[in-house]
Write a protein that holds these residues in place. Structure first.
Motif, short mmCIF file in Angstrom:
data_model
loop_
_atom_site.label_atom_id
_atom_site.label_comp_id
_atom_site.label_asym_id
_atom_site.label_seq_id
_atom_site.Cartn_x
_atom_site.Cartn_y
_atom_site.Cartn_z
N SER A 1 0.62 -1.09 -0.13
CA SER A 1 -0.03 0.02 0.05
C SER A 1 0.85 1.13 0.08
N CYS B 1 -0.03 4.14 -2.44
CA CYS B 1 -0.52 5.38 -2.01
C CYS B 1 0.23 6.60 -2.54
N TYR C 1 -0.54 7.30 -6.21
CA TYR C 1 -1.78 7.88 -6.40
C TYR C 1 -1.78 9.30 -6.14
N LEU C 2 -0.94 9.52 -5.04
CA LEU C 2 -0.88 11.31 -4.75
C LEU C 2 -0.35 11.73 -5.89
N VAL D 1 -8.22 2.99 -7.02
CA VAL D 1 -7.25 3.01 -5.91
C VAL D 1 -7.77 3.08 -4.55
N PRO D 2 -8.71 4.14 -4.24
CA PRO D 2 -9.02 4.35 -2.94
C PRO D 2 -9.71 3.05 -2.10
N LEU E 1 -6.71 0.61 -1.52
CA LEU E 1 -5.97 0.95 -0.32
C LEU E 1 -6.66 0.68 0.94
N SER E 2 -8.14 0.71 0.95
CA SER E 2 -8.86 -0.01 1.93
C SER E 2 -8.63 -1.10 2.50
N TRP F 1 -5.12 -2.00 3.78
CA TRP F 1 -5.25 -1.39 5.34
C TRP F 1 -5.99 -1.91 6.24
#
Length: 313
Positions: A28, A32, A35-36, A78-79, A82-83, A86
């Protein structure tokens, strides 16, 4: 034969990357960060194209549409990915799954169409420079953008109905980090032949047509460039196409590899398929604004002016 409403009401569970569950938290971190980069890079690009009058050209308009599409593509997947990384396996409703798979594949087909439109722009700019402003007027550019957007919608919206008609009476666990068409269809307890053939053939044929038109455009561009009298003129003409060619390669090479491996690579481990699919929805959106920022002088100068205003005086 089936009471469809009774089978499609349950939520699906996204399991993540099979075999790599213990590494999700580490995977991740780069996801992350990239993605940013994609969000910030494409947002800066859109801001500059909006506020800078010198960037209000057809090519930059198409570039802004590409940036919006890349934001949709990455933010669709992607969100949620990532969830999963995580917090472990995540529930997603059936309508949410349909929405995610639609925007995922719609963005892919639209990206391809935008690259085709940008190739046409480069063809007119290099092969017909004196007629550029009369051919690619603001009205024509907007019509092209609306046309490719509508075409992409029409190409993939039938897949949503093809999935919606399926009964899901077996497992609702998806061994992936997001919903994609064939992956969801394979969970159904019914014949999915039409899903497989429509989901593979129609989008692929659409993209192949785009690739052929791009190839024709660049063949004509190269013929025109090599007829130019001076070496400097040839280098300048080719330089205007450099960033576009890089973005084309970034988009199509992994796209075709992923599609063909998914369709014919039966001996390729599922873990590789899913990892590559996750990289594909995040790497091109992050690289595209970087490529245009580095290789396009107009945009590069504006980015430097935006980030280092004192040093520009």
């Amino acid at each position: 034969m089936y009471n469809l409403t009774g089978y499609n009401t349950g939520a699906f569970t996204l399991l993540g990357i099979p075999g790599l569950e213990q590494y999700h938290i580490w995977i991740s971190i780069p996801f992350c960060f990239i993605y940013l980069v994609a969000i910030v890079g494409n947002s800066i690009l859109l801001y500059l194209i909006t506020v800078e009058h010198s960037l209000h050209a057809p090519m930059c308009f198409f570039l802004s549409v590409l940036a919006i599409t890349d934001l949709i593509l990455s933010t669709t997947c992607v969100p949620k990915t990532l969830s999963v990384f995580w917090f472990g396996p995540q529930k997603i409703s059936f309508p949410g799954c349909l929405t995610q798979l639609f925007f995922l594949h719609y963005s892919f087909v639209l990206d391809s169409a935008i690259l085709m439109a940008m190739a046409f722009d480069r063809y007119v700019a290099i092969c017909l420079p004196l007629r550029y402003t009369t051919i690619l007027t603001t009205r024509t550019t907007v019509k092209i953008a609306l046309g490719i957007t509508f075409r992409s919608f029409c190409v993939f919206v039938p897949c949503v109905f093809l999935v919606n008609r399926l009964p899901f009476c077996k497992t609702h666990n998806i061994p992936h980090t997001y919903c994609e068409h064939i992956g969801v269809a394979r969970l159904a307890c019914a014949d999915i032949s039409i899903n497989i053939w429509y989901g593979f053939c129609v989008p692929i044929m659409t993209v192949i047509i785009d690739v052929i038109l791009i190839a024709v455009s660049y063949t004509l561009i190269l013929c025109a460039v090599f007829r130019l009298p001076s070496r400097d003129a040839r280098q300048k003409a080719l330089g205007t196409c450099g960033s576009h060619v890089c973005v084309i390669l970034i988009f199509y090479i992994p796209a075709f590899f992923s599609i063909l491996a998914h369709r014919f690579g039966h001996n390729v481990p599922r873990t590789f398929h899913i990892m590559f699919a996750n990289l594909y929805v995040i790497i091109p959106p992050a690289l595209n604004p970087i490529v245009y920022g580095v290789k396009t002088k107009q945009i590069r100068d504006k980015i430097i002016l935006l980030l280092f205003p004192k040093g520009s005086h």
